[in-house]
Design a protein around this motif. Structure first.
Motif, PDB file in Angstrom:
ATOM      1  N   ILE A 145      11.119  -4.964 -33.005  1.00  0.00           N
ATOM      2  CA  ILE A 145      11.412  -5.443 -34.353  1.00  0.00           C
ATOM      3  C   ILE A 145      10.254  -6.277 -34.888  1.00  0.00           C
ATOM      4  O   ILE A 145       9.881  -6.172 -36.059  1.00  0.00           O
ATOM      5  N   ARG A 146       9.667  -7.114 -34.017  1.00  0.00           N
ATOM      6  CA  ARG A 146       8.586  -7.978 -34.474  1.00  0.00           C
ATOM      7  C   ARG A 146       7.352  -7.178 -34.903  1.00  0.00           C
ATOM      8  O   ARG A 146       6.626  -7.596 -35.800  1.00  0.00           O
ATOM      9  N   THR A 147       7.117  -6.045 -34.249  1.00  0.00           N
ATOM     10  CA  THR A 147       5.922  -5.269 -34.587  1.00  0.00           C
ATOM     11  C   THR A 147       5.943  -4.806 -36.045  1.00  0.00           C
ATOM     12  O   THR A 147       4.996  -5.066 -36.791  1.00  0.00           O
ATOM     13  N   PRO A 148       7.011  -4.138 -36.519  1.00  0.00           N
ATOM     14  CA  PRO A 148       7.016  -3.794 -37.948  1.00  0.00           C
ATOM     15  C   PRO A 148       7.186  -5.017 -38.853  1.00  0.00           C
ATOM     16  O   PRO A 148       6.695  -5.029 -39.983  1.00  0.00           O
ATOM     17  N   MET A 149       7.882  -6.065 -38.356  1.00  0.00           N
ATOM     18  CA  MET A 149       8.040  -7.257 -39.175  1.00  0.00           C
ATOM     19  C   MET A 149       6.699  -7.946 -39.408  1.00  0.00           C
ATOM     20  O   MET A 149       6.515  -8.645 -40.402  1.00  0.00           O
ATOM     21  N   GLY A 162       4.015  -6.390 -40.132  1.00  0.00           N
ATOM     22  CA  GLY A 162       3.516  -5.757 -41.348  1.00  0.00           C
ATOM     23  C   GLY A 162       4.252  -6.218 -42.585  1.00  0.00           C
ATOM     24  O   GLY A 162       3.643  -6.490 -43.633  1.00  0.00           O
ATOM     25  N   VAL A 163       5.588  -6.347 -42.463  1.00  0.00           N
ATOM     26  CA  VAL A 163       6.388  -6.745 -43.628  1.00  0.00           C
ATOM     27  C   VAL A 163       6.052  -8.171 -44.056  1.00  0.00           C
ATOM     28  O   VAL A 163       5.699  -8.437 -45.211  1.00  0.00           O
ATOM     29  N   VAL A 164       6.140  -9.117 -43.108  1.00  0.00           N
ATOM     30  CA  VAL A 164       5.916 -10.519 -43.438  1.00  0.00           C
ATOM     31  C   VAL A 164       4.452 -10.770 -43.772  1.00  0.00           C
ATOM     32  O   VAL A 164       4.120 -11.480 -44.727  1.00  0.00           O
ATOM     33  N   GLY A 165       3.549 -10.171 -42.981  1.00  0.00           N
ATOM     34  CA  GLY A 165       2.127 -10.387 -43.219  1.00  0.00           C
ATOM     35  C   GLY A 165       1.691  -9.872 -44.575  1.00  0.00           C
ATOM     36  O   GLY A 165       0.982 -10.568 -45.328  1.00  0.00           O
ATOM     37  N   MET A 166       2.109  -8.652 -44.915  1.00  0.00           N
ATOM     38  CA  MET A 166       1.724  -8.092 -46.210  1.00  0.00           C
ATOM     39  C   MET A 166       2.376  -8.864 -47.365  1.00  0.00           C
ATOM     40  O   MET A 166       1.753  -9.067 -48.414  1.00  0.00           O
ATOM     41  N   THR A 171       1.074 -11.106 -29.689  1.00  0.00           N
ATOM     42  CA  THR A 171       2.164 -10.381 -29.040  1.00  0.00           C
ATOM     43  C   THR A 171       3.454 -10.477 -29.835  1.00  0.00           C
ATOM     44  O   THR A 171       3.669 -11.435 -30.588  1.00  0.00           O
ATOM     45  N   ALA A 172       4.282  -9.490 -29.642  1.00  0.00           N
ATOM     46  CA  ALA A 172       5.633  -9.522 -30.200  1.00  0.00           C
ATOM     47  C   ALA A 172       6.634 -10.028 -29.176  1.00  0.00           C
ATOM     48  O   ALA A 172       7.822 -10.124 -29.466  1.00  0.00           O
ATOM     49  N   THR A 176       2.285 -15.361 -31.904  1.00  0.00           N
ATOM     50  CA  THR A 176       3.467 -14.511 -31.897  1.00  0.00           C
ATOM     51  C   THR A 176       3.608 -13.789 -33.229  1.00  0.00           C
ATOM     52  O   THR A 176       3.434 -14.386 -34.290  1.00  0.00           O
ATOM     53  N   LYS A 177       3.911 -12.513 -33.147  1.00  0.00           N
ATOM     54  CA  LYS A 177       4.170 -11.734 -34.351  1.00  0.00           C
ATOM     55  C   LYS A 177       5.569 -12.059 -34.876  1.00  0.00           C
ATOM     56  O   LYS A 177       6.475 -12.297 -34.073  1.00  0.00           O
ATOM     57  N   PRO A 178       5.761 -12.022 -36.194  1.00  0.00           N
ATOM     58  CA  PRO A 178       4.774 -11.729 -37.234  1.00  0.00           C
ATOM     59  C   PRO A 178       3.770 -12.862 -37.407  1.00  0.00           C
ATOM     60  O   PRO A 178       4.132 -14.038 -37.349  1.00  0.00           O
ATOM     61  N   LEU A 179       2.521 -12.485 -37.599  1.00  0.00           N
ATOM     62  CA  LEU A 179       1.452 -13.458 -37.735  1.00  0.00           C
ATOM     63  C   LEU A 179       1.595 -14.263 -39.017  1.00  0.00           C
ATOM     64  O   LEU A 179       1.988 -13.729 -40.050  1.00  0.00           O
ATOM     65  N   ARG A 180       1.272 -15.546 -38.907  1.00  0.00           N
ATOM     66  CA  ARG A 180       1.158 -16.399 -40.085  1.00  0.00           C
ATOM     67  C   ARG A 180      -0.310 -16.712 -40.284  1.00  0.00           C
ATOM     68  O   ARG A 180      -1.027 -17.050 -39.341  1.00  0.00           O
TER      69      ARG A 180
END
Length: 723
Positions: free
Chosen positions: A227-231, A233-237, A683-684, A704-708
């Motif tokens: 879940i964190r891997t696609p998140m 992209g969502v949160v970062g973008m 890492t996620a 930790t992903k999602p990256l800030r």
């Protein structure tokens, strides 16, 4: 004459004979009376003897009856005892002092079916020999003779210990023998076959449960990673999109996407924490930390949500409470985030006040009380005892306005209890709530008060313009401890009147005044008292549109206020020629300038990541920096590019095909030039044990992903080599 004499003599003789006869009669009469008395006495004695004989005859009859009754009772008791012994499912036997069998129930004798000699009078040693030599007992490789001797030696002990025996027919027993005072032996043979079978089932069930818990943990960790891997992209973008030029509607959309993604990540973290607590695997990692700073950071993190509802966030940290303690700062931060976040979430208007006070202090530790008070919806009395339970919500599910898993308070309670503290709640429906926690915190090695810098000696009197009573009183208390007099006003008119009546050295203006505009008040103060410096206390720094120096405003302080920042700002305002050495440094990434000199090289960064979206997010986050950025799509390629590029810093994803991040890190560390290069795990996996594995593999830190973006820039700043 002669006749007369003869007659007289005859008369005298007759009289003498008569007298003797009378005397004899008297004696005979007396003797008869005496005999009569004796007969009467003897008759009375005989009657008494007859009475005694009759009484004795009755006693003997009763004794004989009682004796016959006692024999009957004894026989009945013996029958009952034998029946009771026979009803016992366990074996029971009694041996005399010569170790000969006196009695045994059928449960004891049934083991020896087919051995007729096992009956009353058989010796205990012979029973043991039958068990050993006839193959009735599993000796586990021991010689029969040795086993018999060991069992006989067991009975010779002063205290006979219980002993387990396993028969070859599948029955297992526990021998419990006692020696009684008269020398006899009582033996109880407990059948433990079912108990052992049940114990084996319990062990098997425990093994299966542990495997299920492990499988659940692995599943949750994998799901968290997936879940964190696609998140990321969502949160970062969404984070990057919010930094572009957007109109109000577009910015709302971008912030909604980002906030929703962060909410999902928070839920994932709660589920992971609850899973670890449920499995009893949550550990604490104590280290030195600044408690006041952590509280302020949590308040700052939640400030945007509070600002959207015009909620005043207030920090009241005891002046005399040390700041530096030793505990698990991550868990302290997590508890504070849950409690303060709940207060902000359930408060529509008013304030959220976080107060930290010291209750009792020893040489090594301090008892600290932290309370979070709000003016929110409150909690009904019937719901108070369920607030800290798992998956509990105060609101009914059908009309819920506030979302959440109901795990935050349950997790906070377990963390506080794990740290040896306690947590409590006081609330009134429609008025507000006050959550509190009490912690015994060890003092850090440098646990001095670390007072903020002293206020300038030129500061004698301050005008504080604020209409929030609590915030105002906290600032007044700090100024009072610094021996600075404070005048307060809630509106423009009283502020200007005080300014005309007193010599004011500094003005502090709250941006969030209810009735007046803070910027206009600053302008009025500048007109009435030119040159009087002012500091604006802002809940939204972006809305602070007054240019530096305009309206007398020299500095702007973000709320919630941290007193050390207030002190630093005052020092910088009143003594601008002196550098503020206590001011907290801002993030300064040591990167080369956009147009570097010929002898100055760009910072070379290598990012190993197999996901194209994550690579795009990373590149966009560092787009404004002058970096020589390179990518690798797996660990093997990361090792090859390290050899080729010699990067200054490496960001390494953990889960990659062909070679994962940990293995790639080991290969790089084995290289002569790879021992000192900073390697940051991206890492996620959010579990603590996973972080420990990464650090043990040779990595310098983790993201930790999602990256800030702020965390990424901070990592580049801290781990980049010195220029």
């Amino acid at each position: 004459m002669c006749e007369r004499r003869a007659r007289l003599r005859a008369e005298r003789l007759l009289e003498h004979a008569r007298m003797e006869l009378t005397a004899a009669n008297q004696r005979l009469k007396a003797h008869a009376f005496s005999l009569s008395d004796q007969i009467i006495e003897q008759r009375a004695e005989l009657q008494d003897m007859r009475s005694i004989a009759q009484e004795l005859e009755g006693v003997n009859t009763q004794t004989a009856q009682e004796l016959r009754q006692a024999h009957c009772v004894a026989d009945l008791a013996d029958i009952r005892l034998r029946e009771a012994i026979e009803t016992i499912t366990d074996g029971f036997a009694v041996f005399d002092s010569a170790q000969k069998l006196v009695l045994a129930n059928q449960a004891y004798l049934s083991i020896f079916d087919g051995f007729s000699e096992v009956t009353k009078g058989i010796g205990y040693n012979r029973i043991l020999e039958i068990c050993a030599y006839e193959g009735l007992v599993d000796l586990h490789g021991t010689e029969p003779g040795d086993w018999v001797q060991s069992m006989l030696a067991r009975w010779a002990l002063a205290q006979i210990k219980p002993h387990e025996m396993h028969f070859t027919n599948g029955v297992s027993v526990r021998l419990m023998d006692r020696r009684v005072p008269n020398g006899d032996y009582v033996s109880l043979v407990r059948n433990i076959t079912r108990s052992l079978r049940y114990q084996a089932q319990l062990i098997d069930a425990q093994t299966q449960a542990e495997a299920a818990v492990q499988a659940k943990s692995v599943f949750l960790a994998n799901m968290s990673h997936e879940i964190r891997t696609p998140m990321n992209g969502v949160v970062g973008m969404a984070d990057l999109l919010a930094e572009t030029n957007l109109n109000n509607e577009q910015r709302i959309y971008a912030e909604t996407i980002r906030n929703s993604g962060q909410a999902l990540v928070t839920i994932i973290n709660d589920i992971l924490d609850f899973s670890k607590m449920d499995a009893g695997k949550m550990d604490l990692y104590p280290e030195d930390f600044d408690l006041e700073k952590i509280i302020h950071e949590v308040l700052t993190l939640l400030a945007p949500a509070a600002r959207g509802k015009s909620i005043e966030l207030i920090l009241d940290y005891d002046i005399f409470l040390p700041r530096h303690f030793k505990a698990d700062p991550g868990r302290v931060r997590q508890v504070l985030t849950n409690l303060i976040g709940n207060a902000v979430k359930f408060t529509e208007t008013g304030y959220v006040l976080v107060r930290a006070v010291g209750v009792h202090k020893s040489e090594q530790a301090q008892l600290v009380h932290i309370t979070i008070e709000d003016t929110g919806i409150g909690i009904a009395a019937e719901h108070l005892e369920h607030v800290f339970s798992e998956f509990q919500q105060v609101e009914d599910a059908t009309n819920r306005r506030f979302e959440g898993t109901g795990l935050g308070l349950a997790i906070s309670k377990r963390i506080i209890e794990l740290m040896g503290g306690s947590i409590w709640l006081e609330s009134e429906l429609g008025v507000g709530s006050c959550f509190g926690c009490s912690l015994h915190l060890d003092l850090a090695a440098d646990a001095g008060h670390s007072f903020p810098p002293p206020l300038p000696s030129a500061l004698h009197q301050v005008l504080l313009v604020s209409d929030h009573l609590i915030s105002r009183s906290i600032l007044e208390r700090h100024f009072q401890s610094a021996r600075v007099k404070t005048l307060t006003a809630t509106q423009a008119a009283p502020a200007l009147r005080l300014l005309g009546q007193h010599k004011i050295d500094l003005v502090l203006i709250d941006q969030d005044l209810t009735s007046d505009d803070a910027a206009q008040i600053a302008g009025m103060i500048e007109q009435q008292a030119p040159g009087c410096p002012a500091i604006m206390m802002c809940s939204a720094m972006a809305d602070h549109a007054i240019p530096a120096g305009a309206g007398g405003v020299r500095h702007a302080l973000p709320k919630p206020l941290l007193w050390r920042d207030v002190a630093v700002s005052i020092c910088a305002t009143l003594t601008p020629e002196q550098p503020a050495t206590h001011a907290q440094p801002t993030l300064a990434v040591p990167l080369a300038p956009r147009n570097p000199a010929p002898d100055q090289k760009l910072l070379t960064v290598l990012y190993a990541e197999d996901n194209a979206t994550n690579r795009l997010v990373f590149s966009k986050m560092v787009q404004g920096l002058d970096l020589d950025l390179h990518f690798a799509v797996n660990g093997r390629e990361a090792v090859e590019k390290f050899t080729e590029l010699r990067p200054d810093i490496i960001f390494m994803d953990i889960s990659m095909p062909e070679m994962d991040g940990r293995e790639a890190t080991r290969h790089i560390r084995a290289h002569a030039n790879g021992r000192s290069v900073p390697i940051i795990a991206v890492t996620a996996h959010a579990l603590k044990e996973e972080t420990e594995k990464m650090l043990s593999a040779g990595m310098n830190g983790t993201l930790t992903k999602p990256l800030r973006k702020a965390d990424l820039l901070d990592a580049i700043s801290r781990h980049s080599p010195a220029p």
